[in-house]
Design an enzyme around this catalytic site. Structure first.
Site, PDB file in Angstrom:
ATOM      1  N   ARG A 287       2.766   8.673  -1.855  1.00 23.79           N
ATOM      2  CA  ARG A 287       2.172   9.000  -0.562  1.00 23.79           C
ATOM      3  C   ARG A 287       0.685   8.665  -0.599  1.00 23.79           C
ATOM      4  O   ARG A 287       0.014   8.940  -1.599  1.00 23.79           O
ATOM      5  CB  ARG A 287       2.329  10.494  -0.249  1.00 23.79           C
ATOM      6  CG  ARG A 287       3.712  10.886   0.233  1.00 23.79           C
ATOM      7  CD  ARG A 287       4.004  10.277   1.604  1.00 23.79           C
ATOM      8  NE  ARG A 287       5.354  10.519   2.070  1.00 23.79           N
ATOM      9  CZ  ARG A 287       6.397   9.720   1.848  1.00 23.79           C
ATOM     10  NH1 ARG A 287       6.259   8.622   1.128  1.00 23.79           N
ATOM     11  NH2 ARG A 287       7.584   9.993   2.353  1.00 23.79           N
ATOM     12  N   GLU A 316      -0.838   6.059   8.523  1.00 22.56           N
ATOM     13  CA  GLU A 316       0.025   4.864   8.631  1.00 22.56           C
ATOM     14  C   GLU A 316       0.362   4.565  10.077  1.00 22.56           C
ATOM     15  O   GLU A 316       0.772   5.488  10.793  1.00 22.56           O
ATOM     16  CB  GLU A 316       1.306   5.086   7.825  1.00 22.56           C
ATOM     17  CG  GLU A 316       1.017   5.148   6.327  1.00 22.56           C
ATOM     18  CD  GLU A 316       2.256   5.293   5.458  1.00 22.56           C
ATOM     19  OE1 GLU A 316       3.379   5.369   6.005  1.00 22.56           O
ATOM     20  OE2 GLU A 316       2.097   5.333   4.245  1.00 22.56           O
ATOM     21  N   HIS A 335       4.568   0.346   3.681  1.00 25.71           N
ATOM     22  CA  HIS A 335       5.526   1.426   3.384  1.00 25.71           C
ATOM     23  C   HIS A 335       6.960   0.877   3.307  1.00 25.71           C
ATOM     24  O   HIS A 335       7.843   1.277   4.076  1.00 25.71           O
ATOM     25  CB  HIS A 335       5.430   2.534   4.446  1.00 25.71           C
ATOM     26  CG  HIS A 335       5.954   3.855   3.949  1.00 25.71           C
ATOM     27  ND1 HIS A 335       5.407   5.067   4.292  1.00 25.71           N
ATOM     28  CD2 HIS A 335       6.992   4.160   3.123  1.00 25.71           C
ATOM     29  CE1 HIS A 335       6.072   6.044   3.712  1.00 25.71           C
ATOM     30  NE2 HIS A 335       7.052   5.519   2.998  1.00 25.71           N
TER      31      HIS A 335
END
Ligand SMILES: NC(=O)C1=CN([C@@H]2O[C@H](COP(=O)(O)OP(=O)(O)OC[C@H]3O[C@@H](n4cnc5c(N)ncnc54)[C@H](O)[C@@H]3O)[C@@H](O)[C@H]2O)C=CC1
Ligand SMILES: O=C(O)C(=O)COP(=O)(O)O
Length: 595
Positions: A287, A316, A335
């Site tokens: 993360r 994000e 991601h």
């Protein structure tokens, strides 16, 4: 149309919810009944409800792309509304018509979502591992279960970690961009070799251990830091578990694989970058929030970090023009850790099964504990969770959090105290601060078993009035070291004990030391040489740092020998404040614990 469904009317729906799967709903998509209203109906009332309500399927909102196999599974049980790219406002509007919501990492399931659901939302399914995008406090408050898909994307994430590690070491992304721009810069993109280098895996769970296994195959020397992982599991794949500082100091490469929790938030920061080898390379597929991104830019520019490969970011997508993303020595992916065809199909099935199971379990779970028991145990439930939270935060390493003993002291007869809820709350306290798992009464025992956590319960029957259900609860974790050595009792376990006083949970024992501090806010524990003035000294440091002290208590072995001081604080003291406490000469050790 909905008038005759006699088989459904005869179905003992509330006693065996799984039977609802085979009933053929009629008006369900027009007016699906919420789980809460189903739950409230007593079985004999079933016959007077309309067939349309009885037959209604729950509605599941799928807010991010989910694999077909998962959607098919959901459709057997529920009305499925696939609405991708909803704005937060649109999500809040839709949610009041939904019993379950399925998301990936791109949707924030905020307090507003739970508030807007009007109590109808009963399950949030996270099609993946990390549930840091779900407001878990609000979920608990609104009685909503949160389930995730913990296993199906493990290999995909590990493979992406290895892809980033190798691509970074050989400048693949930068060199590719350069060739595409018409250049041929062979000298500029000389890389570094992996063989023989030390890789520190931070967080030795499912993904971390798979990364470690693969890195061993590349000829790397792999060490790992994870205070809660069993050393024998690490040893089995030739990995040594080391302390945090040792991992930082010896690694050529660091790969991050821990969940984002209050303890791991910005765990890589100016202070910890300073402890690393010059020229270290960092991979993050966990993360973004575990790294202080501004500090990483400083470490890159200052020559501490040679390169970083990042799949995840604090925000994000990261804002346009983000210095870290644009840094020449940073490789960035959007991601993608879980984004393989195989993982997404697996995750979709895993989450669909979990959501359907939770929707069914919701109905069954309510029958488990009578209201009277729930009301009576309420303050003890809070105490149980907080004792679990305290105990696990005291762990520093060892053979993993595997063996926990819970002792209840009560004047009630053993068969007059149902401890399932208390055990579930202790499990919640033990597991949630160190993982991406949301624990509740329904899944607690299963979750503990899945993680290899063995919880044994013991009862001490006290003399006296059985009016209150419990006198005290003690939680002990065996075979571990503690970051606060005084928390280890004479028998060798981390030990915390608590009681409910005037309806408020109190911590009453740490290790062998008796203390008394209400379990509200957070707690600082200090071991000191017992001498006058200690409360004042620490109290004034906290006062100067504007930290409100709610409670202080000192437990000692004997006058003028060692004592443990427990201090309840409303706010988190700053690092310098904690350092000042540690610098007080009479203080031998201390720890700050969040409740
Ligand atoms: N980039 C992506 O697409 C993906 C990211 N992830 C992320 O990867 C991370 C790991 O996932 P899993 O391995 O499945 O979880 P896991 O729960 O199996 O492993 C996490 C490990 O971290 C350890 N840990 C907890 N607190 C720690 C601390 N303070 N210091 C060191 N270790 C600590 C736990 O003991 C546990 O062993 C999660 O953050 C997850 O969200 C997972 C899948 C895909
Ligand atoms: O499973 C996880 O924790 C992930 O980070 C994967 O996220 P995603 O489902 O790809 O948005």
């Amino acid at each position: 149309m909905a008038t005759s469904a006699p088989h459904a009317l005869r179905t003992p729906f509330l006693r065996n919810p799984s039977l609802s799967l085979s009933s053929k709903p009629t008006l369900s998509s027009v007016f699906p009944v919420s789980l809460s209203s189903r739950r409230r109906a007593a079985p004999r009332l079933v016959v007077v409800l309309s067939a349309a309500r009885l037959d209604a399927k729950p509605t599941v909102l799928v807010a991010e792309k989910l694999g077909e196999a998962g959607l098919d599974l959901l459709k057997e049980f529920a009305n499925v509304d696939c609405s991708y790219n909803l704005s937060p406002e649109e999500l809040c509007t839709k949610i009041s018509l939904c019993d379950a919501l399925i998301v990936r990492s791109g949707t924030k399931v905020s307090r507003e979502v739970f508030e807007s659901s009007g109590g109808r939302l009963k399950v949030v399914g996270r099609a993946g591992v990390g549930i840091d995008n779900v407001d878990l406090g609000a979920a608990t408050e609104f009685g909503c279960l949160v389930v995730n898909a913990p296993t199906a994307n493990t290999v995909a994430a590990a493979e992406h970690g290895i892809a980033l590690l190798t691509a970074m070491a050989r400048n693949v992304a930068q060199a590719d961009a350069s060739v595409k721009a018409g250049k041929w810069q062979r000298n500029k993109y000389v890389g570094v070799s992996l063989v023989g280098k030390t890789l520190a895996v931070m967080g030795f769970g499912k993904v971390g251990s798979e990364v470690a296994r693969r890195a061993k195959g590349l000829g790397m020397h792999v060490i790992a830091h994870d205070p809660y992982a069993p050393a024998d599991r690490a040893r089995a794949i030739g990995v040594e578990l080391v302390s945090f500082d040792e991992a930082l100091a010896s690694a050529d490469f660091i790969s991050l694989h821990m969940p984002l929790t209050p303890a791991t938030s910005k765990v890589l920061n100016d202070e910890t970058f300073a402890k690393m080898k010059k020229g270290v390379r960092i991979v993050n597929v966990a993360r973004g929030g575990v790294i202080d991104e501004d500090a990483l830019v400083r470490a890159l520019d200052g020559g501490i970090v040679a390169q970083a490969a990042l799949d995840v970011f604090t925000v994000e997508p990261p804002p346009q023009g983000n210095t870290l993303v644009l840094h020449e020595r940073v490789t960035a992916t959007p991601h993608l850790g879980a984004s393989t065809m195989e993982a997404q199909e697996g995750v979709a099935v895993e989450i669909a099964e979990a959501v359907v199971g939770a929707l069914k379990g919701e109905l069954a779970a309510t029958a488990q504990l009578p209201l009277q028991v729930l009301t009576e145990l309420k303050p003890y439930v809070v105490l149980a969770e907080k004792l679990g939270r305290l105990a696990v935060q005291l762990v520093a390493g060892g053979s993993g959090v595997k063996t926990v003993k819970v002792s209840y002291a009560s004047a009630r007869a053993p068969d007059d105290l149902d401890t399932r809820l208390l055990r579930a709350m202790i499990t919640k306290g033990l597991i949630e601060p160190i993982s991406d798992v949301f624990v509740n009464l329904v899944n607690a025992d299963f979750t503990a078993k899945q993680r290899g956590l063995r919880i044994t319960e013991e009862r001490t029957v006290l003399d006296g009035s059985p009016e209150s259900p419990l006198d005290s609860i003690q939680v002990q974790i065996a075979n571990v070291e503690s970051k606060f050595a005084s928390a280890i009792s004479e028998s060798g376990e981390i030990t915390v004990e608590g009681r409910v006083k005037d309806g408020v949970p109190h911590l009453t024992k740490v290790g062998s030391f008796e203390v008394d501090v209400s379990l509200e806010g957070s707690i600082i524990l200090c071991r000191q040489v017992d001498q006058p003035g200690m409360i004042g000294t620490v109290g004034s440091i906290l006062g100067e740092e504007n930290v409100n002290v709610s409670f202080m208590s000192v437990g000692r072995i004997a006058p003028r020998k060692q004592a443990v001081m427990a201090i309840g604080v409303d706010d988190q003291p700053s690092k310098p404040a904690l350092k000042r406490i540690g610098d007080v000469p009479a203080i031998e050790e201390f720890v700050f614990l969040k409740l």
